[in-house]
Scaffold this motif. Structure first.
Motif, PDB file in Angstrom:
ATOM      1  N   VAL A   1     -62.000  14.955 -41.619  1.00 27.62           N
ATOM      2  CA  VAL A   1     -61.704  14.395 -42.944  1.00 27.62           C
ATOM      3  C   VAL A   1     -60.367  14.906 -43.472  1.00 27.62           C
ATOM      4  CG1 VAL A   1     -62.540  14.077 -45.310  1.00 27.62           C
ATOM      5  CG2 VAL A   1     -64.188  14.338 -43.440  1.00 27.62           C
ATOM      6  N   PHE A   2     -59.534  13.981 -43.919  1.00 26.39           N
ATOM      7  CA  PHE A   2     -58.272  14.271 -44.607  1.00 26.39           C
ATOM      8  C   PHE A   2     -58.449  13.656 -45.990  1.00 26.39           C
ATOM      9  CE2 PHE A   2     -53.680  15.223 -43.697  1.00 26.39           C
ATOM     10  CZ  PHE A   2     -53.168  14.896 -44.934  1.00 26.39           C
ATOM     11  N   ALA A   3     -58.765  14.499 -46.984  1.00 30.72           N
ATOM     12  CA  ALA A   3     -59.297  14.003 -48.260  1.00 30.72           C
ATOM     13  C   ALA A   3     -58.323  13.158 -49.072  1.00 30.72           C
ATOM     14  CB  ALA A   3     -59.788  15.178 -49.110  1.00 30.72           C
ATOM     15  N   GLU A   4     -57.028  13.393 -48.933  1.00 29.22           N
ATOM     16  CA  GLU A   4     -56.053  12.650 -49.750  1.00 29.22           C
ATOM     17  C   GLU A   4     -54.899  12.176 -48.867  1.00 29.22           C
ATOM     18  OE1 GLU A   4     -52.820  13.522 -53.163  1.00 29.22           O
ATOM     19  OE2 GLU A   4     -54.775  14.430 -53.578  1.00 29.22           O
ATOM     20  N   GLU A   5     -55.120  11.061 -48.214  1.00 28.40           N
ATOM     21  CA  GLU A   5     -54.107  10.495 -47.321  1.00 28.40           C
ATOM     22  C   GLU A   5     -53.289   9.448 -48.072  1.00 28.40           C
ATOM     23  OE1 GLU A   5     -51.629   9.827 -44.468  1.00 28.40           O
ATOM     24  OE2 GLU A   5     -53.285  11.203 -44.018  1.00 28.40           O
ATOM     25  N   TRP A   6     -51.984   9.708 -48.203  1.00 34.03           N
ATOM     26  CA  TRP A   6     -51.084   8.743 -48.834  1.00 34.03           C
ATOM     27  C   TRP A   6     -50.710   7.717 -47.764  1.00 34.03           C
ATOM     28  CZ3 TRP A   6     -47.832   9.873 -53.594  1.00 34.03           C
ATOM     29  CH2 TRP A   6     -48.485  10.783 -54.427  1.00 34.03           C
ATOM     30  N   VAL A   7     -51.445   6.647 -47.740  1.00 35.60           N
ATOM     31  CA  VAL A   7     -51.370   5.676 -46.650  1.00 35.60           C
ATOM     32  C   VAL A   7     -49.985   5.031 -46.571  1.00 35.60           C
ATOM     33  CG1 VAL A   7     -52.306   3.493 -45.785  1.00 35.60           C
ATOM     34  CG2 VAL A   7     -53.836   5.230 -46.729  1.00 35.60           C
ATOM     35  N   GLY A   8     -49.484   4.969 -45.340  1.00 38.56           N
ATOM     36  CA  GLY A   8     -48.216   4.296 -45.092  1.00 38.56           C
ATOM     37  C   GLY A   8     -47.001   5.192 -45.174  1.00 38.56           C
ATOM     38  N   ARG A   9     -47.173   6.441 -45.658  1.00 40.37           N
ATOM     39  CA  ARG A   9     -46.033   7.336 -45.829  1.00 40.37           C
ATOM     40  C   ARG A   9     -45.688   8.101 -44.554  1.00 40.37           C
ATOM     41  NH1 ARG A   9     -44.334   8.544 -50.941  1.00 40.37           N
ATOM     42  NH2 ARG A   9     -44.651   6.741 -52.282  1.00 40.37           N
ATOM     43  N   SER A  10     -46.646   8.249 -43.666  1.00 41.32           N
ATOM     44  CA  SER A  10     -46.468   9.107 -42.492  1.00 41.32           C
ATOM     45  C   SER A  10     -46.475   8.291 -41.208  1.00 41.32           C
ATOM     46  CB  SER A  10     -47.588  10.154 -42.451  1.00 41.32           C
ATOM     47  OG  SER A  10     -47.706  10.718 -41.172  1.00 41.32           O
ATOM     48  N   GLU A  11     -45.476   8.513 -40.364  1.00 41.48           N
ATOM     49  CA  GLU A  11     -45.431   7.834 -39.074  1.00 41.48           C
ATOM     50  C   GLU A  11     -46.590   8.266 -38.179  1.00 41.48           C
ATOM     51  OE1 GLU A  11     -43.675   5.309 -37.581  1.00 41.48           O
ATOM     52  OE2 GLU A  11     -43.188   5.001 -39.686  1.00 41.48           O
ATOM     53  N   VAL A  12     -46.984   9.542 -38.313  1.00 37.71           N
ATOM     54  CA  VAL A  12     -48.114  10.043 -37.520  1.00 37.71           C
ATOM     55  C   VAL A  12     -49.370   9.251 -37.861  1.00 37.71           C
ATOM     56  CG1 VAL A  12     -49.607  12.035 -37.065  1.00 37.71           C
ATOM     57  CG2 VAL A  12     -47.140  12.356 -37.297  1.00 37.71           C
ATOM     58  N   TRP A  13     -49.629   9.091 -39.158  1.00 39.92           N
ATOM     59  CA  TRP A  13     -50.794   8.313 -39.585  1.00 39.92           C
ATOM     60  C   TRP A  13     -50.668   6.861 -39.141  1.00 39.92           C
ATOM     61  CZ3 TRP A  13     -55.603   8.626 -41.639  1.00 39.92           C
ATOM     62  CH2 TRP A  13     -56.166   7.434 -42.102  1.00 39.92           C
ATOM     63  N   ASN A  14     -49.512   6.276 -39.366  1.00 40.99           N
ATOM     64  CA  ASN A  14     -49.320   4.862 -39.037  1.00 40.99           C
ATOM     65  C   ASN A  14     -49.598   4.585 -37.559  1.00 40.99           C
ATOM     66  OD1 ASN A  14     -48.598   4.437 -41.687  1.00 40.99           O
ATOM     67  ND2 ASN A  14     -46.390   4.425 -41.295  1.00 40.99           N
ATOM     68  N   LYS A  15     -49.094   5.453 -36.688  1.00 42.04           N
ATOM     69  CA  LYS A  15     -49.303   5.265 -35.248  1.00 42.04           C
ATOM     70  C   LYS A  15     -50.770   5.465 -34.869  1.00 42.04           C
ATOM     71  CE  LYS A  15     -44.621   6.599 -33.810  1.00 42.04           C
ATOM     72  NZ  LYS A  15     -43.797   7.625 -33.112  1.00 42.04           N
ATOM     73  N   ALA A  16     -51.392   6.495 -35.459  1.00 40.97           N
ATOM     74  CA  ALA A  16     -52.798   6.769 -35.150  1.00 40.97           C
ATOM     75  C   ALA A  16     -53.702   5.644 -35.642  1.00 40.97           C
ATOM     76  CB  ALA A  16     -53.221   8.102 -35.771  1.00 40.97           C
ATOM     77  N   GLU A  17     -53.378   5.100 -36.806  1.00 43.11           N
ATOM     78  CA  GLU A  17     -54.175   3.997 -37.343  1.00 43.11           C
ATOM     79  C   GLU A  17     -54.018   2.753 -36.469  1.00 43.11           C
ATOM     80  OE1 GLU A  17     -55.086   2.230 -41.746  1.00 43.11           O
ATOM     81  OE2 GLU A  17     -52.975   2.353 -41.167  1.00 43.11           O
ATOM     82  N   LYS A  18     -52.802   2.490 -36.055  1.00 42.72           N
ATOM     83  CA  LYS A  18     -52.542   1.329 -35.195  1.00 42.72           C
ATOM     84  C   LYS A  18     -53.264   1.459 -33.859  1.00 42.72           C
ATOM     85  CE  LYS A  18     -48.715  -1.592 -33.633  1.00 42.72           C
ATOM     86  NZ  LYS A  18     -47.228  -1.738 -33.569  1.00 42.72           N
ATOM     87  N   ALA A  19     -53.381   2.699 -33.378  1.00 43.61           N
ATOM     88  CA  ALA A  19     -54.052   2.955 -32.099  1.00 43.61           C
ATOM     89  C   ALA A  19     -55.574   3.012 -32.248  1.00 43.61           C
ATOM     90  CB  ALA A  19     -53.544   4.258 -31.495  1.00 43.61           C
ATOM     91  N   GLY A  20     -56.070   2.884 -33.475  1.00 41.59           N
ATOM     92  CA  GLY A  20     -57.513   2.904 -33.699  1.00 41.59           C
ATOM     93  C   GLY A  20     -58.129   4.283 -33.634  1.00 41.59           C
ATOM     94  N   LYS A  21     -57.321   5.327 -33.876  1.00 44.00           N
ATOM     95  CA  LYS A  21     -57.829   6.696 -33.787  1.00 44.00           C
ATOM     96  C   LYS A  21     -58.249   7.267 -35.141  1.00 44.00           C
ATOM     97  CE  LYS A  21     -55.003   7.868 -29.745  1.00 44.00           C
ATOM     98  NZ  LYS A  21     -53.935   8.764 -29.227  1.00 44.00           N
ATOM     99  N   VAL A  22     -57.761   6.673 -36.222  1.00 45.79           N
ATOM    100  CA  VAL A  22     -58.112   7.123 -37.568  1.00 45.79           C
ATOM    101  C   VAL A  22     -58.458   5.908 -38.420  1.00 45.79           C
ATOM    102  CG1 VAL A  22     -56.654   9.186 -37.456  1.00 45.79           C
ATOM    103  CG2 VAL A  22     -55.718   7.059 -38.388  1.00 45.79           C
TER     104      VAL A  22
END
Length: 322
Positions: free
Chosen positions: A85-106
């Motif tokens: 759990v990452f309680a406060e994710e500012w969606v779209g701001r992080s390349e790490v998040w964006n790539k992981a979301e696109k890959a279906g990992k988060v």
């Protein structure tokens, strides 16, 4: 006879599926697996994390833990299910998040904070005055960033008195680059110095110092933050069509999202009203209350907020633990 066997087989299959679903729903914590949270290091993230940990621990008998680290490290850990759990994710701001979301990992769920925003601010007394403090409005027609060109003398830079001073983000922050571009795009770079405090706390100190003295100050800031709970500010409008609102979600590892639906259902509903959040963050700073302690105070004082997230049974357990 064949029909009876078929019906029996179907019934057994459905029973097993139902049992499997029920087991999966409560299985994460019942199996003894801890729910590991990102140990976020900003105030709103800390408070939200501590609130959610308490809810899962006391309401759903989960073991929880939080692992410290910067956002990038924690987002990487989320993508590999090393944390859940990452309680406060500012969606779209992080390349790490964006790539992981696109890959279906988060997966991002819910809306733990609605109304988060960033922009350029001035104290309200600069525009409207403050009769109680005997402060006159020094920029009564200031509404937009574009208006700042005529008010440079109001925000005089003590080191360059011929210019105003704009307090930017510290150097190296993403917002520092964005704000520097805005100074250029609004034609303000020759009228204002682009002042970069050394740290976030240094920016806070500059704002609070000016506010206490009733002096004008122009600065970039964002919400939710402790500062927003301590001072009365006006956000300056930008050009039409510019949207500085922020989408915040609870970030989950895909594994946790798929294997703990009962807990995900809670996290999907979790929401701290932003005005109430800012007030409590201001209290955290002013009274120097540690986040875990403030989380319990918040839960005790505002059952109307969190009881909407949880089952009736969980609510009883949480209330008993407060």
């Amino acid at each position: 006879m064949k029909m009876k066997k078929t019906l029996l087989t179907t019934a057994l299959s459905l029973g097993l599926l139902t049992a499997a679903g029920a087991s999966q729903a409560a299985g994460w914590c019942e199996s003894g697996k801890p729910v590991k949270f990102a140990g976020l290091n900003w105030e709103s993230g800390m408070l939200l994390t501590d609130v959610l940990q308490f809810v899962l621990e006391k309401g759903y008998d989960c073991k929880t833990d939080s692992l410290p680290g910067n956002s990038i490290t924690m987002e990487n850990a989320l993508s590999t299910n090393d944390i859940q759990v990452f309680a406060e994710e500012w969606v779209g701001r992080s390349e790490v998040w964006n790539k992981a979301e696109k890959a279906g990992k988060v997966v991002g769920v819910g809306a733990p904070v609605v109304g988060a925003i960033e922009g350029w601010y001035v104290p309200r007394y600069v525009v409207e005055g403050d009769a109680k403090r005997k402060l006159q409005a020094k920029a009564p027609n200031l509404k937009n960033i574009a208006d700042l060109a005529q008010y440079a003398s109001v925000f005089k830079d003590p080191e360059e008195p011929s210019k105003g001073r704009f307090y930017n983000c510290p150097a190296g922050w993403t917002c520092e680059l964005d704000n520097s571009e805005m100074l250029k795009s609004y034609g303000l770079e020759n009228a204002y110095t682009n002042f970069r405090p050394g740290t976030g706390p240094a920016l806070d100190a500059a704002v609070l110092s000016s506010y206490k003295r009733g002096e004008p100050i122009l600065f970039y800031y964002w919400s939710p933050t402790p500062l927003m709970g301590q001072v009365d500010l006006i956000k300056l409008d930008e050009k039409p069509g510019v949207d500085k609102s922020v989408s915040i979600k609870v970030g989950l590892s895909k594994t946790f999202h798929d294997e703990a639906p009962e807990l995900v259902a809670v996290l999907e509903k979790a929401n701290l009203p932003i005005d109430l959040l800012n007030q409590n963050l201001g209290r955290m700073s002013k009274e120097r209350i540690e986040s875990p302690k403030l989380a319990k105070i918040f839960l005790k004082e505002h059952p109307e907020v969190w009881q909407a997230w949880v089952s009736a049974d969980a609510a009883k357990k949480i209330n008993a633990a407060l």
